[in-house]
Design an enzyme around this catalytic site. Structure first.
Site, mmCIF file in Angstrom:
data_model
loop_
_atom_site.group_PDB
_atom_site.id
_atom_site.type_symbol
_atom_site.label_atom_id
_atom_site.label_comp_id
_atom_site.label_asym_id
_atom_site.label_seq_id
_atom_site.Cartn_x
_atom_site.Cartn_y
_atom_site.Cartn_z
ATOM 1 N N LYS A 89 0.816 -1.221 0.000
ATOM 2 C CA LYS A 89 0.000 0.000 0.000
ATOM 3 C C LYS A 89 0.849 1.271 0.000
ATOM 4 O O LYS A 89 0.447 2.295 -0.540
ATOM 5 C CB LYS A 89 -0.943 0.010 1.207
ATOM 6 C CG LYS A 89 -1.970 -1.114 1.217
ATOM 7 C CD LYS A 89 -3.250 -0.703 0.562
ATOM 8 C CE LYS A 89 -4.295 -1.771 0.377
ATOM 9 N NZ LYS A 89 -4.357 -2.903 1.262
ATOM 10 N N GLU A 111 -10.145 6.082 2.629
ATOM 11 C CA GLU A 111 -10.985 5.040 3.194
ATOM 12 C C GLU A 111 -10.070 3.885 3.576
ATOM 13 O O GLU A 111 -8.984 3.739 3.010
ATOM 14 C CB GLU A 111 -12.022 4.572 2.166
ATOM 15 C CG GLU A 111 -11.530 3.498 1.176
ATOM 16 C CD GLU A 111 -10.409 3.952 0.248
ATOM 17 O OE1 GLU A 111 -10.279 5.170 0.032
ATOM 18 O OE2 GLU A 111 -9.643 3.093 -0.242
ATOM 19 N N SER A 377 1.896 -9.832 -0.620
ATOM 20 C CA SER A 377 1.529 -8.411 -0.600
ATOM 21 C C SER A 377 1.735 -7.736 0.751
ATOM 22 O O SER A 377 1.897 -6.525 0.823
ATOM 23 C CB SER A 377 0.072 -8.242 -1.043
ATOM 24 O OG SER A 377 -0.781 -9.077 -0.283
HETATM 25 C C1 LIG Z 1 -5.194 -4.083 1.065
HETATM 26 C C2 LIG Z 1 -4.444 -5.333 0.889
HETATM 27 C C3 LIG Z 1 -4.755 -6.236 -0.150
HETATM 28 C C4 LIG Z 1 -5.931 -6.048 -1.079
HETATM 29 O O1 LIG Z 1 -5.900 -4.914 -1.849
HETATM 30 P P1 LIG Z 1 -5.508 -4.928 -3.390
HETATM 31 O O2 LIG Z 1 -5.839 -3.566 -3.838
HETATM 32 O O3 LIG Z 1 -6.333 -5.986 -4.049
HETATM 33 O O4 LIG Z 1 -4.071 -5.240 -3.474
HETATM 34 C C5 LIG Z 1 -3.953 -7.354 -0.305
HETATM 35 N N1 LIG Z 1 -2.929 -7.609 0.531
HETATM 36 C C6 LIG Z 1 -2.613 -6.780 1.550
HETATM 37 C C7 LIG Z 1 -1.478 -7.124 2.444
HETATM 38 C C8 LIG Z 1 -3.370 -5.623 1.761
HETATM 39 O O5 LIG Z 1 -3.051 -4.813 2.783
#
Ligand SMILES: *Cc1c(COP(=O)(O)O)cnc(C)c1O
Length: 395
Positions: A89, A111, A377
């Site tokens: 993020k 948000e 992620s």
């Molecule tokens: C917010 C988040 C997601 C989902 O959001 P995307 O916009 O689909 O990437 C996935 N993994 C993590 C660790 C997140 O914080």
């Protein structure tokens, strides 16, 4: 085939900007100047420096011996979990705060669902000295208290949202309402590749650093720039968009997007948008959307608050429709098992969202020479309470 948006923000038949009159001024301003600003040399220079010196990029591309052994392929993990604030993020919020500064904005709204985007936004606002207000569903405020506390410590104001299901969709509605009421001094930092044009394209560009790095790192490690598979989880779709971006025009690279199956796609408690959704308009763009026969948004469900969203970004709707990407879904249980497996085989506790991508390794039949990149992620610190509850219940 072109998988990027056109200048009106369309990916095939998806995307665009379906907004109330009152938002027109802000959106038009962004549409007319975002490319020029973010593609300028001075912006790129500042963005790159902050990504490296502040966020800790490039994130490593890690060869997992043990997953490779187990799944009988060459498995690499892209370590977005090691970024400052614990997920991908931060790539987007750094980009958008630099843009907001150049637009002369003094107040930032956002948000958040799980709180990862809220924390990443509060973080860059602290650094930039800008006022920060984060809208968060009251249900999420209760279930993600460590992130709420972090946002407050960083100097942000967290506004709990009591409408609807009191989760991410409702927080987004409230942020949009705020922007309509504060059109001059405020920039809205959307946290994924959703919303009206130019957000999906802009956020995808900021996140595309993920696949840019994968190409370079893979070349160094294997001599080739392209893997056979790239796997990423999809909530709104920003980490997947970033992971896929520089491979979209390499048809030999299989792109795998993993949605949250929740308790099972057919249980009524799921967030698998491509399987359950139909075209519709949500939060300013035309995409696939979980909705009733008369167009009411269906409440999504996932154990992971970051994947608990009833839509997906228009880029992904198009990748699904054109079959450029394959969409799978992982249930809560499959994700939890995958999280435990990675923790105990590699010493990496992934975010529950990322665990959905890891769960897909179980679903694909690889060839021994396949090179597979899984985007991790984010890290699992925020999910410890959920993990512990689950592991107690299976004991
Ligand atoms: C917010 C988040 C997601 C989902 O959001 P995307 O916009 O689909 O990437 C996935 N993994 C993590 C660790 C997140 O914080």
């Amino acid at each position: 085939m072109n998988y990027q948006s056109d200048e009106k923000g369309y990916y095939g038949t998806f995307g665009g900007a379906f907004i109330p009159e009152m938002m027109q001024q802000n959106i038009s301003q962004l549409q007319s100047c975002y490319i020029e600003i973010i593609e300028s040399d001075s912006f790129k220079e500042e963005f790159k420096t902050l990504l490296s010196d502040y966020a800790g990029r490039p994130s490593p591309l890690y060869y997992s011996d043990r997953l490779s052994d187990h799944y009988k392929a060459h498995i690499y993990l892209k370590r977005e979990d090691l970024n400052h604030t614990g997920s991908h993020k931060i790539n987007n919020t750094i980009g958008q705060i630099l843009l907001a500064k150049r637009l002369g904005k003094t107040r930032i709204i956002a948000e958040t669902g799980a709180g990862q985007h809220g924390v990443a936004t509060a973080t860059v606002c602290a650094r930039a000295g800008l006022e920060c207000i984060v809208y968060m569903g009251a249900v999420d405020v209760a279930r993600q208290s460590p992130n709420v506390e972090k946002m407050k410590m960083l100097g942000a104001e967290v506004r709990p949202v009591q409408s609807g299901s009191k989760t991410l969709k409702d927080a987004t509605n409230e942020a949009i309402r705020d922007w309509i009421n504060n059109p001059v001094d405020t920039h809205y930092i959307i946290g994924s590749v959703v919303g009206p044009h130019p957000y999906p394209d802009m956020v995808a560009r900021f996140q595309s650093v993920i696949s840019e790095e994968i190409r370079i790192q893979l070349k160094e490690k294997t001599g080739r720039e392209t893997p056979d598979y790239v796997i990423a989880c999809v909530g709104g779709g920003s980490n997947a968009a970033g992971s896929f971006y520089h491979f979209l025009n390499n048809p030999e690279v299989k792109l795998i997007a993993v949605e949250a199956g929740g308790k099972g796609v057919d249980t009524g408690e799921s967030a698998a948008t491509t399987q359950l959704g139909r075209p519709g308009i949500l939060h300013g763009s035309r995409s696939l959307l979980m909705q009733t026969a008369d167009g009411q948004v269906i409440e999504p469900y996932s154990i992971s608050a970051g994947l608990d969203y009833p839509g997906i970004g228009p880029m992904h709707a198009n990748l699904f429709k054109t079959h450029r990407a394959q969409f799978l879904s992982a249930t809560d249980d499959q994700a939890l098992k995958a999280a435990l497996y990675l923790s105990q085989k590699e010493g990496i506790i992934p975010a529950l969202e990322s665990a959905h991508a890891l769960a897909a390794l179980e679903m694909i039949e690889f060839k021994p020479d396949d090179v597979v990149v899984v985007n991790v992620s984010g890290r699992g610190d925020k999910d410890m309470e959920t993990f512990l509850k689950y592991f107690q219940s299976v004991k």
